[in-house]
Design a protein around this motif. Sequence first.
Motif, PDB file in Angstrom:
ATOM      1  N   ASP A 266      12.892   2.437   6.719  1.00  0.00           N
ATOM      2  CA  ASP A 266      12.581   2.130   7.439  1.00  0.00           C
ATOM      3  C   ASP A 266      11.801   0.766   8.096  1.00  0.00           C
ATOM      4  O   ASP A 266      11.743   0.659   8.832  1.00  0.00           O
ATOM      5  CB  ASP A 266      10.736   2.003   6.480  1.00  0.00           C
ATOM      6  CG  ASP A 266      10.061   3.803   6.540  1.00  0.00           C
ATOM      7  OD1 ASP A 266      10.629   4.381   6.873  1.00  0.00           O
ATOM      8  OD2 ASP A 266       9.122   4.045   5.189  1.00  0.00           O
TER       9      ASP A 266
ATOM     10  N   SER B 101      12.237  -0.805  12.127  1.00  0.00           N
ATOM     11  CA  SER B 101      12.192  -2.229  12.316  1.00  0.00           C
ATOM     12  C   SER B 101      12.777  -2.455  12.898  1.00  0.00           C
ATOM     13  O   SER B 101      12.579  -3.604  14.235  1.00  0.00           O
ATOM     14  CB  SER B 101      11.340  -2.718  11.207  1.00  0.00           C
ATOM     15  OG  SER B 101      10.117  -1.944  10.490  1.00  0.00           O
TER      16      SER B 101
ATOM     17  N   ILE C 139      13.964   6.117  15.743  1.00  0.00           N
ATOM     18  CA  ILE C 139      13.746   6.894  14.596  1.00  0.00           C
ATOM     19  C   ILE C 139      14.462   7.768  15.103  1.00  0.00           C
ATOM     20  O   ILE C 139      15.445   8.439  13.906  1.00  0.00           O
ATOM     21  CB  ILE C 139      12.108   7.734  14.411  1.00  0.00           C
ATOM     22  CG1 ILE C 139      11.379   6.045  14.111  1.00  0.00           C
ATOM     23  CG2 ILE C 139      12.433   8.666  13.217  1.00  0.00           C
ATOM     24  CD1 ILE C 139      10.281   7.298  13.324  1.00  0.00           C
TER      25      ILE C 139
ATOM     26  N   HIS D  79      13.223   7.071  -2.102  1.00  0.00           N
ATOM     27  CA  HIS D  79      13.910   6.068  -0.365  1.00  0.00           C
ATOM     28  C   HIS D  79      15.172   6.264   0.695  1.00  0.00           C
ATOM     29  O   HIS D  79      15.673   7.021  -0.542  1.00  0.00           O
ATOM     30  CB  HIS D  79      13.614   4.549  -0.451  1.00  0.00           C
ATOM     31  CG  HIS D  79      11.962   4.462  -0.441  1.00  0.00           C
ATOM     32  ND1 HIS D  79      10.556   4.474   0.212  1.00  0.00           N
ATOM     33  CD2 HIS D  79      11.205   4.128  -1.833  1.00  0.00           C
ATOM     34  CE1 HIS D  79       9.614   3.929  -0.129  1.00  0.00           C
ATOM     35  NE2 HIS D  79       9.633   4.066  -1.497  1.00  0.00           N
TER      36      HIS D  79
END
Length: 165
Positions: free
Chosen positions: A56, A60, A70, A90
């Motif tokens: 994530d 960003s 993505i 994760h």
Amino acid sequence: MRDYEIRSSSNLPSPYTMRLSPARTSAPALLHGVEVLQYRQMERAFHASGGIVSSDEVVSLLLQHTEQPISQLAHWIVDHDVLSFPWQGHTVLPLFQFDLRTMKLRPPVNAVVHELVPTLSDWEACLWFATPNAWLADATPLDVVARDAPAVLDAARGERYLVRS
């Protein structure tokens, strides 16, 4: 497993006999402990080059440079252009693989990744970058790649050869 009988040296009667089970070590627990130590080693090694961050966070960072962050990251992961691995639920990536100003892949690192990934997992390849290497005078590939990329690529080729042998 057998229980071991322990008696005192005074040969007390049987009510004073203790039965102890030998220590049992869980193989998964040992493997988890090794993984934690390896992760900490990688965390220390990669700290100066941005550390290890979640996918994530990479998305960003990519958002500032591409309209499809993505998709871009997924493409890199699927094609093994970058190293990523699961950690505590994760997907994480070491940032040393990227030029942090542009979020483009660092070509010398990418070449080494392509050399290693056919024989090593992403985790093993990350650990390889963070571990002192005899072919590099006991420096880590991470520390050498910026100043002598061909030497690191040669070390990766040597590693691949040894793993396949």
